[in-house]
Every structure is written in structure tokens, then in C-alpha cells.
Enzyme design. Structure first.
Site: not given
Lengths: 141, 404
Positions: A50-54
Site C-alpha cells: 500500500n501507499g505506492c503510486q506505482s
């Protein structure tokens, strides 16, 4: 010096040879393009960080008391950074992983470019790596 | 003609260096920069008149109240509303939508329908989902065409006597499409449905007249209008606002309080519980003065010229894939580069001093419909230039070459 620290120092040394950000990023891009040991069956939501744009998928295995990490991302830069993290953390004991301090990201000057905004899941990746290590430690007793 | 030098000199932030490059700020759809006229107003407020409004008998309170109410008049005239009572100050667009989506629950029954579109920002989706859950009303969603326009046939099909409220964005924050609000309102009127317009992306880029548009509600944020963050506006027709129950309780919004029963203040105080963002509201007034001095029609023309230049440049890149190709567009351009992840491009552009937005821009359902995990978005404001756009495309090619 633990081998986690040793690998970190090696990375810092290697990257300090670059004089500007373009060389540094080109290096990361090259790393990101390298073939990696990742079983695509793990490309499932439960391995997504979680928390990644990619998107980043991460799983871990234990071989003879050492932990190996396997990760994949749909973005090249992210994959390059993952490659560095895996270099540092793979084939280490759970204790070494749990107790390690991660100062190399700061030292290689990536922290300012990859700050802890919601765009970046670097911190989540490191957290997940440590969670795996804690899990293996508990399992090993 | 726009006095461009004068505009630029009002924005000291444009001198900021990013990684030794001059900042190119193309994230205006997220927030616009604040001119010194606005920042000075905030500083002066705290240095010369800070106080609470509407209750003090003293000098500071009186001049602050006066300035605060002047801002309300300015907003009213700016958007062509008829009365001061129709202008409610909120925390921002999101807050304005939540206010109506909550207070309007009183008039909704199970089986009633709320209409939104596929291109809505999450803040024009989630409050209505909450509203529907609470009241048993159904949320209906109008389709978007492949060009990125509202499918008007579908809209007509969905409208019926059960439709109580329709909430649509004036300009899509992702696609840039300018929606035909008057046309939409006319259709809604056939079924007596109320019309709520999210004006966040429109207010700084074209003239808005709520009376001509004949909408029931219109809202926007100050920080997308060269003003400060934390301030927004809700316009509502007086007769409707009059009927709506209060959104939040507290000081300012009451007439008489006893432990048995409280009677509420008149409009707009009924919806302004607690001490508002006084300096922010006054600064919003300054931002409106700033914009009006330049002239919104000229701003519209100037930004259309920028978009035109941008579009010409973009067609040269064979790997450029636009998202939102309506002919009726505001100066917002979302896109991907073939094969490339939007995040990779965004990080490389950032290192070249360019601020763009990457990701889903708070329109996940819209991206999902077109099978996109995200896009890169460049959005323009009055201080942007053609040469910045040229530099942007140079950097895009450089970034792409670094990756492939």
C-alpha cells in the site's frame, strides 16, 4: 559490521561515483530493467504494497535461516529502487534485517527525490520487509 | 492585453529553483499559486486587525467584520448571485459538497435518485454515496464518452421523476472537458431535479454566472482561484438554502439557545458555525480583485492559446497518448507516454524542475473505465508561458529517452 551494513556501504560507494542526478537515475533505470527473480504467481492483491503510486508486489522466502526477498513493480524507477533494497536485505538473517538501520537511502541522495509523500511507498516497502523478517523470526522460535 | 510582466512579478514562488532548474509550475488544477496581493492581505490581517467577527463591539472586530462581509459581496458579484445570503463560506469545495449532501438528506426518501457522472472527482462521489446510504436513495451514474464528454443521451435516459438532485462538475479536473451546464440544467428542470455544480476547476478560468446558468448550487475553493487554502464557497438559491437544515452546530449559527430548543440564525450564518477562516475569506476577496483586474475573458483567451500551443506540440511526439480529447476543453492536459509508467515520467520531470500531477487525480472510477492505472496531468494558469510548454516537451522527450 553486519553484512546488511556492509552492502549498504558498498551501494553508497558505487553511487558516489556519479556526479549528477541524471547519471544516478540512469543507473537506477538500468537496475530497473534487469531481469529479476520474481514468480508472477505472486502478482496478487495480497502481496501488493500500500501507499505506492506505482504497483509493487513483494514476497519473501526462507532458505537455511536466511531470508530472500522477491519484488516487482510496473514502474522502472521503482523497480530500480527495489533492486537496491533487495541487494541490501536478501540473504540476511531475520535478526540482521530487523535491527538494521537504513541510512543508505539518505546517503545516496535519493531521499530528497523520493520523499515520503503518498506518491511514494518506499517506507511501506521497508516496513513490509521488516514485517516479513519478524514473521520468520517468530516462526523459527 | 494581459500585462504579463506585472502578473509574473506578483508570484515570487516562480523564482524557486528545483534541483537547480527554474520551477515550471504545471499543477494548477491541484492548487494555484498566491500572488503577493493575497499573501500581503493575510499578513496585514494578522498584523493590523486580527479579532473575531460578528460579535465584538470593539474597533478590530468591527473592521474585520466589515472586510469579511465585503468579501461576501465580492464573491456574490463575481459569480452573479443575487443576494449576500446566497453565499456561504466553507472550508473548500469538498466541504461545500458535504454540506449539501448532508443537509439535503432531509428531503430524500428511499427510492429517490441522485445523479452524478463518471468523470466526477472523488469529492463529488463519496459525499453522495454517504447520502444515499443514509437515506436509501439510489446513486445513478451518467456515462462519459471516449472523447471524455458527458453522454447527453444517457443523461436524458437516466433522468426521471425520481431524480431529486444532479451533481456534476463544471470542468473535469482530469479530462479538462467543459460540460454544457445550461443544457444539463434545462434537462434536469423537466423533472424538477435540483442541480449542484462543482465549479472547482472552472472558477479561475472562465466567467461564471450562476443566475444565467440557473443552477441551484455552485461551489468552489479559494486555493484554485489564486487564493489561500482552507476557504471555499457554497452558492445556493436562497429559497432552497432557507429550507435546508443546518449542517453543523455551534457559535454564530444560532439565534437563541436554551437547553430545550435552539432556533437558528438567518442565512448565511445558519451554515457558518464557529469562527471562520477570517483572514482566508478576506484574502479570497483580494484574489478576486486580482483576477478581475486582469479580466477573466482575457484569462480564458490566454489559457486557450496555451492549450492550443500545447496540443500542437503534443502531436509531434508519436508516443504521446492524450486522455480527454473533447474540443471543448479548459487548459488541462492528461496523458500517458506509450509503455511508460506515469510515475517514472513524473519523477524525472520533477528533477528537471517541472511540477505536474501523476496518478489518478482523485478520479479512480474514470481511469478504471478507460483501463488506465494513472496519467500525467499538466494544468495551466495565468503565469504559464509558451516557452515553458516548449521546455516541458523537451523534458518529456529527454525523460522518455532515459527510460527507453
Amino acid at each position: 559490521m553486519t553484512s546488511v551494513e556492509k552492502t549498504q556501504n558498498e551501494i553508497v560507494e558505487e553511487l558516489s561515483l556519479f556526479t549528477d542526478w541524471i547519471e544516478k537515475y540512469e543507473y537506477l533505470i538500468e537496475l530497473g530493467k534487469d531481469e529479476i527473480d520474481f514468480d508472477k504467481r505472486f502478482m496478487k492483491d495480497e502481496f501488493l504494497i500500500n501507499g505506492c503510486q506505482s504497483k509493487v508486489w513483494l514476497y519473501a522466502k526462507q532458505n537455511n535461516s536466511k531470508v530472500t526477498f522477491h519484488a516487482y513493480s510496473d514502474a522502472i524507477m521503482t523497480k530500480g529502487i527495489i533492486a537496491l533494497l533487495i541487494k541490501v536485505f536478501s540473504n540476511q538473517s531475520p535478526d540482521d534485517i530487523i535491527n538494521s538501520k537504513l541510512d543508505f537511502i539518505d546517503k545516496i541522495g535519493l531521499k530528497s527525490h523520493l520523499s515520503a509523500t503518498r506518491a511514494n511507498g518506499l517506507m511501506s516497502m521497508i516496513k513490509q520487509i521488516k514485517i516479513y523478517a519478524i514473521g520468520f523470526k517468530e516462526k523459527n522460535g | 492585453m494581459i500585462d504579463f510582466e506585472k502578473i509574473i512579478s506578483s508570484f515570487p514562488i516562480l523564482d524557486v529553483k528545483v534541483n537547480d532548474n527554474k520551477l515550471v509550475y504545471f499543477d494548477n488544477a491541484a492548487t494555484t499559486q498566491t500572488p503577493t496581493q493575497v499573501t500581503n492581505s493575510i499578513r496585514d490581517y494578522f498584523n493590523k486587525q486580527n479579532s473575531n467577527i460578528h460579535r465584538g463591539v470593539h474597533y478590530l472586530s468591527n473592521i474585520s467584520t466589515e472586510d469579511f462581509e465585503q468579501s461576501r459581496k465580492k464573491v456574490k458579484e463575481f459569480i452573479g448571485a443575487e443576494k449576500d445570503e446566497e453565499i456561504v463560506f466553507t472550508k473548500g469545495t469538498t466541504d461545500s459538497i458535504n454540506l449539501v449532501a448532508t443537509s439535503y438528506q432531509k428531503f430524500l426518501n428511499p427510492g429517490d435518485e441522485i445523479l452524478i457522472s463518471e468523470m466526477e472527482h472523488h469529492s463529488n462521489i463519496v459525499p453522495w454515496q454517504l447520502c444515499a446510504e443514509k437515506t436509501g436513495a439510489k446513486l445513478k451514474v451518467v456515462s462519459v464518452t471516449k472523447e471524455g464528454e458527458i453522454d447527453m443521451d444517457h443523461l436524458e435516459k437516466l433522468l426521471n421523476e425520481k431524480t431529486k438532485i444532479l451533481s456534476i462538475t463544471h470542468i473535469s479536473n482530469t479530462l479538462g472537458t467543459i460540460n454544457p451546464i445550461s443544457e444539463i440544467t434545462k434537462l434536469a428542470r423537466k423533472f424538477d431535479a435540483k442541480v449542484f455544480i462543482d465549479g472547482a476547476q472552472a472558477i479561475a478560468h472562465q466567467k461564471v454566472n450562476v443566475t444565467e446558468l440557473d443552477v441551484d448550487f455552485y461551489c468552489f475553493s479559494a486555493h484554485k482561484l489564486y487564493g489561500p487554502t482552507g476557504v471555499g464557497v457554497l452558492y445556493g438559491k436562497e429559497e432552497i438554502l432557507e429550507k435546508l437544515p443546518p449542517y453543523q452546530g455551534g457559535g454564530e449559527m444560532i439565534e437563541l439557545v436554551t437547553f430545550e430548543k435552539t432556533t437558528y440564525a438567518k442565512l448565511p450564518s445558519k451554515f457558518e458555525a464557529g469562527t471562520p477562516n477570517i483572514s482566508g475569506v478576506i484574502a479570497l476577496g483580494r484574489a478576486i480583485e486580482f483576477i478581475e483586474e486582469i479580466n477573466l475573458d482575457l484569462i480564458f483567451e490566454y489559457e486557450a492559446m496555451l492549450l492550443n500551443h500545447y496540443n500542437e506540440k503534443s502531436t509531434i511526439l508519436e508516443y504521446y497518448e492524450p486522455f480527454g480529447t473533447s474540443l471543448n476543453k479548459s487548459a488541462i492536459a492528461s496523458f500517458n507516454l506509450k509503455k511508460a509508467h506515469h510515475y517514472d515520467i513524473g519523477v524525472l520531470l520533477d528533477n528537471m524542475g517541472i511540477a505536474v500531477r501523476t496518478g489518478h487525480h482523485c478520479t479512480q472510477p474514470l481511469h478504471k473505465k478507460f483501463n488506465l492505472s494513472g496519467t500525467i496531468r499538466a494544468s495551466f494558469g495565468i503565469y504559464n508561458t509558451k516557452s515553458e510548454i516548449d521546455y516541458f516537451f523537451d523534458c518529456l522527450s529527454r525523460a522518455y529517452k532515459m527510460l527507453y
